[in-house]
Design a protein around this motif. Structure first.
Motif, PDB file in Angstrom:
ATOM      1  N   GLY A 116       0.717  -1.212   0.048  1.00  0.00           N
ATOM      2  CA  GLY A 116      -0.184   0.123   0.156  1.00  0.00           C
ATOM      3  C   GLY A 116       0.862   1.187  -0.180  1.00  0.00           C
ATOM      4  N   ILE A 117       2.256   1.217  -0.145  1.00  0.00           N
ATOM      5  CA  ILE A 117       3.107   2.213  -0.092  1.00  0.00           C
ATOM      6  C   ILE A 117       3.737   2.709  -1.656  1.00  0.00           C
ATOM      7  N   ALA A 118       4.207   1.392  -2.024  1.00  0.00           N
ATOM      8  CA  ALA A 118       4.996   1.757  -3.337  1.00  0.00           C
ATOM      9  C   ALA A 118       4.176   2.216  -4.391  1.00  0.00           C
ATOM     10  N   PHE A 119       2.717   1.796  -4.669  1.00  0.00           N
ATOM     11  CA  PHE A 119       1.742   2.100  -5.456  1.00  0.00           C
ATOM     12  C   PHE A 119       0.470   1.867  -5.145  1.00  0.00           C
ATOM     13  N   ALA A 120      -0.504   2.636  -5.553  1.00  0.00           N
ATOM     14  CA  ALA A 120      -1.997   2.399  -5.012  1.00  0.00           C
ATOM     15  C   ALA A 120      -2.709   1.345  -5.974  1.00  0.00           C
TER      16      ALA A 120
ATOM     17  N   ARG B 246      -0.727  -2.499  16.006  1.00  0.00           N
ATOM     18  CA  ARG B 246       0.468  -1.755  16.843  1.00  0.00           C
ATOM     19  C   ARG B 246       1.520  -1.519  15.760  1.00  0.00           C
ATOM     20  N   SER B 247       1.691  -2.292  14.967  1.00  0.00           N
ATOM     21  CA  SER B 247       2.856  -2.133  13.781  1.00  0.00           C
ATOM     22  C   SER B 247       2.651  -1.157  12.733  1.00  0.00           C
ATOM     23  N   LEU B 248       1.355  -1.041  12.287  1.00  0.00           N
ATOM     24  CA  LEU B 248       0.969   0.091  11.369  1.00  0.00           C
ATOM     25  C   LEU B 248       1.683   1.367  11.252  1.00  0.00           C
ATOM     26  N   PRO B 249       1.500   1.998  12.497  1.00  0.00           N
ATOM     27  CA  PRO B 249       2.114   3.361  12.516  1.00  0.00           C
ATOM     28  C   PRO B 249       3.515   3.509  12.190  1.00  0.00           C
ATOM     29  N   SER B 250       4.331   2.425  12.326  1.00  0.00           N
ATOM     30  CA  SER B 250       5.741   2.446  11.932  1.00  0.00           C
ATOM     31  C   SER B 250       6.101   1.909  10.434  1.00  0.00           C
TER      32      SER B 250
ATOM     33  N   TYR C 150       9.329   0.613   5.858  1.00  0.00           N
ATOM     34  CA  TYR C 150       9.401   0.247   4.504  1.00  0.00           C
ATOM     35  C   TYR C 150      10.484   0.880   3.923  1.00  0.00           C
ATOM     36  N   GLU C 151      10.511   2.287   4.214  1.00  0.00           N
ATOM     37  CA  GLU C 151      11.354   3.161   3.464  1.00  0.00           C
ATOM     38  C   GLU C 151      12.977   2.830   3.849  1.00  0.00           C
ATOM     39  N   ALA C 152      13.158   2.511   5.083  1.00  0.00           N
ATOM     40  CA  ALA C 152      14.467   1.927   5.734  1.00  0.00           C
ATOM     41  C   ALA C 152      14.909   0.635   5.021  1.00  0.00           C
TER      42      ALA C 152
END
Length: 306
Positions: free
Chosen positions: A94-98, A169-173, A178-180
């Motif tokens: 859900g980050i690299a593309f929609a 709990r993990s979703l906010p990070s 993903y970026e790191a």
């Protein structure tokens, strides 16, 4: 939920192995047929869709070999044929593309090009801890939603509340992780691209990798996952020795954990038409420092020079 006896599903040749086996055995036993297509050749999908095809499976990128397909073309073919599309979007998270509005492309009706259904293994990036087994199915089509919801209720699928808590709990990070991991993965892929032991580096964001032009057009980032094809002069025993010699990487099939993982594959046993000779080693980059991971790979390569 979407297939019955007499229907068939079309699956890319580089799909997740257990998914292919599910089609060959369980679906076949239920009277549901399947066909495979080359995801890097849209005409192959066109030819694979038949009168009984009700579902087209998509993966971006492909499992292990990381080819990034022309999703716009593949979705367009399925849409013109009136076939539902489902995308394994675990890699994109859900980050690299929609998945429901891919790039800036629009269909003939002016609507953004997108899949009908997006699935993710929440075990991977959404959880991030490597200690949860869970998945998600998402659609914006109300009729599809009702069919899936009804089947879900009748079959009795469910997840534990404590597991849900771990994922929430993990979703906010998730964006930070993903970026790191993507950044470190790119750094290691670039390093491997300069190594003579690697015949090919399979990373969608690397120029020259299969489908790089499609990735560049659609994506804003890339997961911390890539593979290398070792030179074909190396035997399976040597490849296994290299994997065993790694100290920071643990051996494992999963990915997106805090700990980096590695696994070796023989493409001849996985693909009908393997594009590359030699053995493939897939790396999942965790949260360790990239220079330490590079140093680990460098020391392990000593076994290939013996």
């Amino acid at each position: 939920a979407l297939l019955k006896s007499g229907d068939d599903v079309v699956i890319p040749d580089n799909a997740y192995g257990p998914g292919q086996e599910f089609a060959r055995h369980e679906l076949a036993g239920w009277g549901i047929g399947h066909r495979f297509y080359d995801p890097m050749d849209p005409t192959s999908l066109e030819a694979a869709i038949g009168e009984r095809t009700r579902l087209v499976w998509l993966e971006a990128p492909g499992s292990v070999t990381m080819e990034f397909p022309d999703l716009v073309a593949l979705i367009g073919i399925a849409r013109r044929r009136g076939v539902t599309t489902v995308l394994d979007n675990t890699w994109g998270a859900g980050i690299a593309f929609a998945p429901f509005a891919i790039g800036d492309a629009s269909g003939a009706d002016g609507e953004p090009v997108g899949v009908d259904i997006s699935v993710q293994a929440l075990t991977k990036y959404a959880s991030g801890g490597g200690d949860v087994l869970m998945g998600s199915v998402t659609t914006r089509d109300d009729a599809i939603h009702q069919r899936i919801k009804s089947a879900h209720m009748r079959i009795g699928f469910g997840v534990g509340g404590n597991d849900v808590e771990l994922v929430l709990r993990s979703l906010p990070s998730l964006p930070l992780r993903y970026e790191a991991q993507a950044r470190a993965g790119r750094e290691l892929a670039d390093w491997w691209a300069k190594r003579p032991e690697a015949a090919h580096v399979l990373h969608p964001a690397l120029p020259g990798a299969p489908g790089h032009e499609h990735w560049r057009r659609l994506c804003s980032d890339a997961a911390g996952l890539f593979s290398i094809v070792l030179d074909e002069r190396y035997t399976r025993a040597q490849v296994d020795a290299f994997v065993d010699a790694l100290k920071l990487f643990r051996i494992g099939y999963s990915w997106a954990w805090p700990v980096s993982l590695v696994i070796a594959y023989d493409l001849k046993s996985m693909r009908k038409c393997p594009r590359w000779p030699g053995f493939v080693v897939r790396f999942s980059i965790g949260l360790e420092a990239a220079p330490d991971l590079i140093a680990d790979c460098e020391q392990a390569l000593a076994v290939l020079r013996l």
